[in-house]
Design a protein around this motif. Structure first.
Motif, PDB file in Angstrom:
ATOM      1  N   LEU A 142       0.827  -1.207   0.000  1.00 36.37           N
ATOM      2  CA  LEU A 142       0.000   0.000   0.000  1.00 36.37           C
ATOM      3  C   LEU A 142       0.864   1.261   0.000  1.00 36.37           C
ATOM      4  CD1 LEU A 142      -2.942  -0.903   2.422  1.00 36.37           C
ATOM      5  CD2 LEU A 142      -2.844  -1.068  -0.067  1.00 36.37           C
ATOM      6  N   ALA A 143       1.970   1.236   0.743  1.00 35.52           N
ATOM      7  CA  ALA A 143       2.874   2.392   0.729  1.00 35.52           C
ATOM      8  C   ALA A 143       3.407   2.637  -0.683  1.00 35.52           C
ATOM      9  CB  ALA A 143       4.020   2.172   1.711  1.00 35.52           C
ATOM     10  N   GLY A 144       3.738   1.566  -1.377  1.00 34.64           N
ATOM     11  CA  GLY A 144       4.196   1.694  -2.759  1.00 34.64           C
ATOM     12  C   GLY A 144       3.140   2.291  -3.657  1.00 34.64           C
ATOM     13  N   GLU A 145       1.886   1.920  -3.441  1.00 35.87           N
ATOM     14  CA  GLU A 145       0.803   2.492  -4.244  1.00 35.87           C
ATOM     15  C   GLU A 145       0.669   3.996  -3.992  1.00 35.87           C
ATOM     16  OE1 GLU A 145      -2.247  -1.266  -4.904  1.00 35.87           O
ATOM     17  OE2 GLU A 145      -2.803   0.335  -3.522  1.00 35.87           O
ATOM     18  N   VAL A 146       0.742   4.394  -2.711  1.00 37.09           N
ATOM     19  CA  VAL A 146       0.619   5.811  -2.379  1.00 37.09           C
ATOM     20  C   VAL A 146       1.751   6.614  -3.006  1.00 37.09           C
ATOM     21  CG1 VAL A 146       0.647   7.491  -0.492  1.00 37.09           C
ATOM     22  CG2 VAL A 146      -0.616   5.344  -0.220  1.00 37.09           C
ATOM     23  N   ILE A 147       2.962   6.102  -2.908  1.00 34.91           N
ATOM     24  CA  ILE A 147       4.130   6.842  -3.401  1.00 34.91           C
ATOM     25  C   ILE A 147       4.145   6.936  -4.929  1.00 34.91           C
ATOM     26  CG2 ILE A 147       6.651   6.793  -3.573  1.00 34.91           C
ATOM     27  CD1 ILE A 147       6.624   5.490  -0.747  1.00 34.91           C
ATOM     28  N   THR A 148       3.844   5.833  -5.598  1.00 31.61           N
ATOM     29  CA  THR A 148       3.936   5.807  -7.066  1.00 31.61           C
ATOM     30  C   THR A 148       2.634   6.185  -7.764  1.00 31.61           C
ATOM     31  OG1 THR A 148       3.276   3.471  -7.258  1.00 31.61           O
ATOM     32  CG2 THR A 148       5.627   3.945  -6.883  1.00 31.61           C
ATOM     33  N   GLY A 149       1.506   6.064  -7.042  1.00 29.33           N
ATOM     34  CA  GLY A 149       0.208   6.300  -7.674  1.00 29.33           C
ATOM     35  C   GLY A 149      -0.208   5.184  -8.600  1.00 29.33           C
ATOM     36  N   GLU A 150       0.495   4.047  -8.522  1.00 30.94           N
ATOM     37  CA  GLU A 150       0.212   2.913  -9.400  1.00 30.94           C
ATOM     38  C   GLU A 150      -0.389   1.752  -8.603  1.00 30.94           C
ATOM     39  OE1 GLU A 150       3.801   1.855 -11.372  1.00 30.94           O
ATOM     40  OE2 GLU A 150       4.021   3.804 -12.370  1.00 30.94           O
ATOM     41  N   ILE A 151      -1.348   1.071  -9.208  1.00 28.81           N
ATOM     42  CA  ILE A 151      -1.989  -0.076  -8.582  1.00 28.81           C
ATOM     43  C   ILE A 151      -1.022  -1.245  -8.609  1.00 28.81           C
ATOM     44  CG2 ILE A 151      -3.920  -1.693  -8.723  1.00 28.81           C
ATOM     45  CD1 ILE A 151      -5.383   0.700 -10.240  1.00 28.81           C
ATOM     46  N   ALA A 152      -0.802  -1.856  -7.455  1.00 28.22           N
ATOM     47  CA  ALA A 152       0.246  -2.866  -7.338  1.00 28.22           C
ATOM     48  C   ALA A 152      -0.144  -4.210  -7.927  1.00 28.22           C
ATOM     49  CB  ALA A 152       0.633  -3.046  -5.870  1.00 28.22           C
ATOM     50  N   ASP A 153      -1.406  -4.594  -7.785  1.00 27.02           N
ATOM     51  CA  ASP A 153      -1.773  -5.966  -8.140  1.00 27.02           C
ATOM     52  C   ASP A 153      -3.099  -5.997  -8.880  1.00 27.02           C
ATOM     53  OD1 ASP A 153      -1.702  -8.692  -8.336  1.00 27.02           O
ATOM     54  OD2 ASP A 153      -2.500  -9.056  -6.333  1.00 27.02           O
ATOM     55  N   LYS A 154      -3.103  -5.427 -10.059  1.00 26.19           N
ATOM     56  CA  LYS A 154      -4.317  -5.409 -10.871  1.00 26.19           C
ATOM     57  C   LYS A 154      -4.387  -6.707 -11.670  1.00 26.19           C
ATOM     58  CE  LYS A 154      -6.888  -2.459 -14.040  1.00 26.19           C
ATOM     59  NZ  LYS A 154      -6.865  -1.225 -14.842  1.00 26.19           N
ATOM     60  N   TRP A 155      -4.813  -7.735 -10.990  1.00 29.06           N
ATOM     61  CA  TRP A 155      -4.832  -9.075 -11.582  1.00 29.06           C
ATOM     62  C   TRP A 155      -6.080  -9.242 -12.439  1.00 29.06           C
ATOM     63  CZ3 TRP A 155      -6.772 -14.127  -9.214  1.00 29.06           C
ATOM     64  CH2 TRP A 155      -6.267 -15.223  -9.922  1.00 29.06           C
ATOM     65  N   GLU A 156      -5.910  -9.737 -13.641  1.00 22.74           N
ATOM     66  CA  GLU A 156      -7.021  -9.861 -14.572  1.00 22.74           C
ATOM     67  C   GLU A 156      -7.825 -11.141 -14.377  1.00 22.74           C
ATOM     68  OE1 GLU A 156      -7.921  -7.468 -16.380  1.00 22.74           O
ATOM     69  OE2 GLU A 156      -6.172  -6.200 -16.059  1.00 22.74           O
ATOM     70  N   GLY A 157      -7.304 -12.079 -13.571  1.00 24.80           N
ATOM     71  CA  GLY A 157      -8.059 -13.305 -13.308  1.00 24.80           C
ATOM     72  C   GLY A 157      -7.775 -14.389 -14.326  1.00 24.80           C
ATOM     73  N   ASN A 158      -8.424 -15.540 -14.133  1.00 30.02           N
ATOM     74  CA  ASN A 158      -8.263 -16.678 -15.013  1.00 30.02           C
ATOM     75  C   ASN A 158      -9.549 -17.491 -15.012  1.00 30.02           C
ATOM     76  OD1 ASN A 158      -8.314 -18.168 -12.609  1.00 30.02           O
ATOM     77  ND2 ASN A 158      -6.088 -18.105 -12.422  1.00 30.02           N
ATOM     78  N   ARG A 159      -9.499 -18.719 -15.537  1.00 28.73           N
ATOM     79  CA  ARG A 159     -10.726 -19.503 -15.652  1.00 28.73           C
ATOM     80  C   ARG A 159     -11.329 -19.828 -14.285  1.00 28.73           C
ATOM     81  NH1 ARG A 159      -9.780 -25.026 -14.957  1.00 28.73           N
ATOM     82  NH2 ARG A 159      -7.592 -25.623 -14.753  1.00 28.73           N
ATOM     83  N   HIS A 160     -10.467 -19.918 -13.255  1.00 30.00           N
ATOM     84  CA  HIS A 160     -10.981 -20.202 -11.920  1.00 30.00           C
ATOM     85  C   HIS A 160     -11.772 -19.014 -11.370  1.00 30.00           C
ATOM     86  CE1 HIS A 160      -8.739 -23.923 -11.796  1.00 30.00           C
ATOM     87  NE2 HIS A 160      -7.630 -23.272 -12.109  1.00 30.00           N
ATOM     88  N   THR A 161     -11.250 -17.791 -11.564  1.00 32.64           N
ATOM     89  CA  THR A 161     -11.975 -16.628 -11.077  1.00 32.64           C
ATOM     90  C   THR A 161     -13.251 -16.406 -11.883  1.00 32.64           C
ATOM     91  OG1 THR A 161     -10.633 -15.175 -12.468  1.00 32.64           O
ATOM     92  CG2 THR A 161      -9.909 -15.496 -10.218  1.00 32.64           C
ATOM     93  N   GLU A 162     -13.217 -16.726 -13.175  1.00 35.14           N
ATOM     94  CA  GLU A 162     -14.432 -16.596 -13.978  1.00 35.14           C
ATOM     95  C   GLU A 162     -15.504 -17.569 -13.484  1.00 35.14           C
ATOM     96  OE1 GLU A 162     -15.188 -14.294 -16.240  1.00 35.14           O
ATOM     97  OE2 GLU A 162     -13.291 -13.431 -15.596  1.00 35.14           O
ATOM     98  N   ARG A 163     -15.090 -18.804 -13.174  1.00 35.37           N
ATOM     99  CA  ARG A 163     -16.056 -19.756 -12.638  1.00 35.37           C
ATOM    100  C   ARG A 163     -16.597 -19.267 -11.298  1.00 35.37           C
ATOM    101  NH1 ARG A 163     -15.348 -26.084 -10.729  1.00 35.37           N
ATOM    102  NH2 ARG A 163     -17.562 -26.585 -10.822  1.00 35.37           N
ATOM    103  N   GLY A 164     -15.706 -18.651 -10.508  1.00 36.05           N
ATOM    104  CA  GLY A 164     -16.140 -18.118  -9.224  1.00 36.05           C
ATOM    105  C   GLY A 164     -17.204 -17.050  -9.383  1.00 36.05           C
ATOM    106  N   LYS A 165     -17.084 -16.205 -10.402  1.00 40.53           N
ATOM    107  CA  LYS A 165     -18.092 -15.178 -10.643  1.00 40.53           C
ATOM    108  C   LYS A 165     -19.442 -15.807 -10.976  1.00 40.53           C
ATOM    109  CE  LYS A 165     -14.879 -11.631 -12.329  1.00 40.53           C
ATOM    110  NZ  LYS A 165     -14.466 -10.833 -13.499  1.00 40.53           N
ATOM    111  N   VAL A 166     -19.411 -16.875 -11.783  1.00 42.79           N
ATOM    112  CA  VAL A 166     -20.652 -17.567 -12.142  1.00 42.79           C
ATOM    113  C   VAL A 166     -21.298 -18.165 -10.905  1.00 42.79           C
ATOM    114  CG1 VAL A 166     -21.624 -19.517 -13.418  1.00 42.79           C
ATOM    115  CG2 VAL A 166     -19.930 -18.029 -14.513  1.00 42.79           C
TER     116      VAL A 166
END
Length: 209
Positions: free
Chosen positions: A54-78
């Motif tokens: 979180l400190a890195g995000e505040v300092i850089t203004g960049e999101i650290a872990d913008k994970w796009e997901g995979n077939r497991h997360t898609e199944r989880g959404k369903v």
């Protein structure tokens, strides 16, 4: 935490959602914030990693872990949608989607709002874990900080915790707001944020004179 509640009308997982969460602890990680090290009195490795992230995000203004997901997360959404529909039918309610809720420097993304006083939090669990939850018939300990944290941020009175796996009974447990727990959580969050700020002050590049 007396700051005014702000609700971001965005889709969870969207760019706006990630931006709203940048640099602040969120309920899904409150268990990490309050985590103790394996040795009594020792710092938690996972807590320190989250703090630095979180400190890195505040300092850089960049999101650290913008994970796009995979077939497991898609199944989880369903499956989450299936669980929401099953819960809505069982309780005769209409869950209302919510993007991101922020109060001061803490946030939460409940799976739905229920009426004026409630929240809905859904987990999908593998069959052996679902059976264990059904047998124990209590809110699993690993989800307490998240659920109470959502109630703290939202200001709501209760949360229906739902655990689901297709072909097994739906688990629903109403969790009331625990103000004593929330007081402890607020204290730990304040300590965590003070440490976060110290890292930002120490390592943020100084502007050129």
């Amino acid at each position: 935490m007396s700051d005014e509640l702000v609700i971001y009308d965005c889709e969870q997982g969207s760019d706006e959602w990630f931006q709203a969460r940048l640099g602040i602890p969120t309920a899904s990680e409150f268990a990490t914030v309050v985590a103790q090290g394996r040795t009594k009195g020792a710092p938690s490795v996972t807590r320190r990693k989250y703090l630095l992230t979180l400190a890195g995000e505040v300092i850089t203004g960049e999101i650290a872990d913008k994970w796009e997901g995979n077939r497991h997360t898609e199944r989880g959404k369903v499956m989450e949608a299936e669980a929401r529909d099953a819960y809505a039918f069982l309780r005769s309610v209409t869950p209302m989607p919510v993007g991101f809720m922020r109060r001061g420097r803490a946030g939460a993304s409940p799976d739905s709002l229920i009426g004026d006083d409630g929240l809905l939090e859904i987990k999908t669990k593998l069959p052996h874990l679902q059976l264990d939850v059904l047998e124990r018939d209590v809110l699993p300990a690993e989800h307490v900080a998240q659920v109470q944290g959502q109630l703290m941020v939202s200001g709501r009175a209760w949360c229906d915790f739902v655990s689901y796996w297709p072909g097994l009974p739906l688990f629903v447990k109403r969790v009331e707001r625990d103000d004593a727990y929330i007081r402890v959580l607020r204290t730990e969050l304040a300590r965590f944020l003070a440490e976060l700020d110290s890292y930002v002050v120490r390592f943020r590049p100084q502007e050129a004179a």
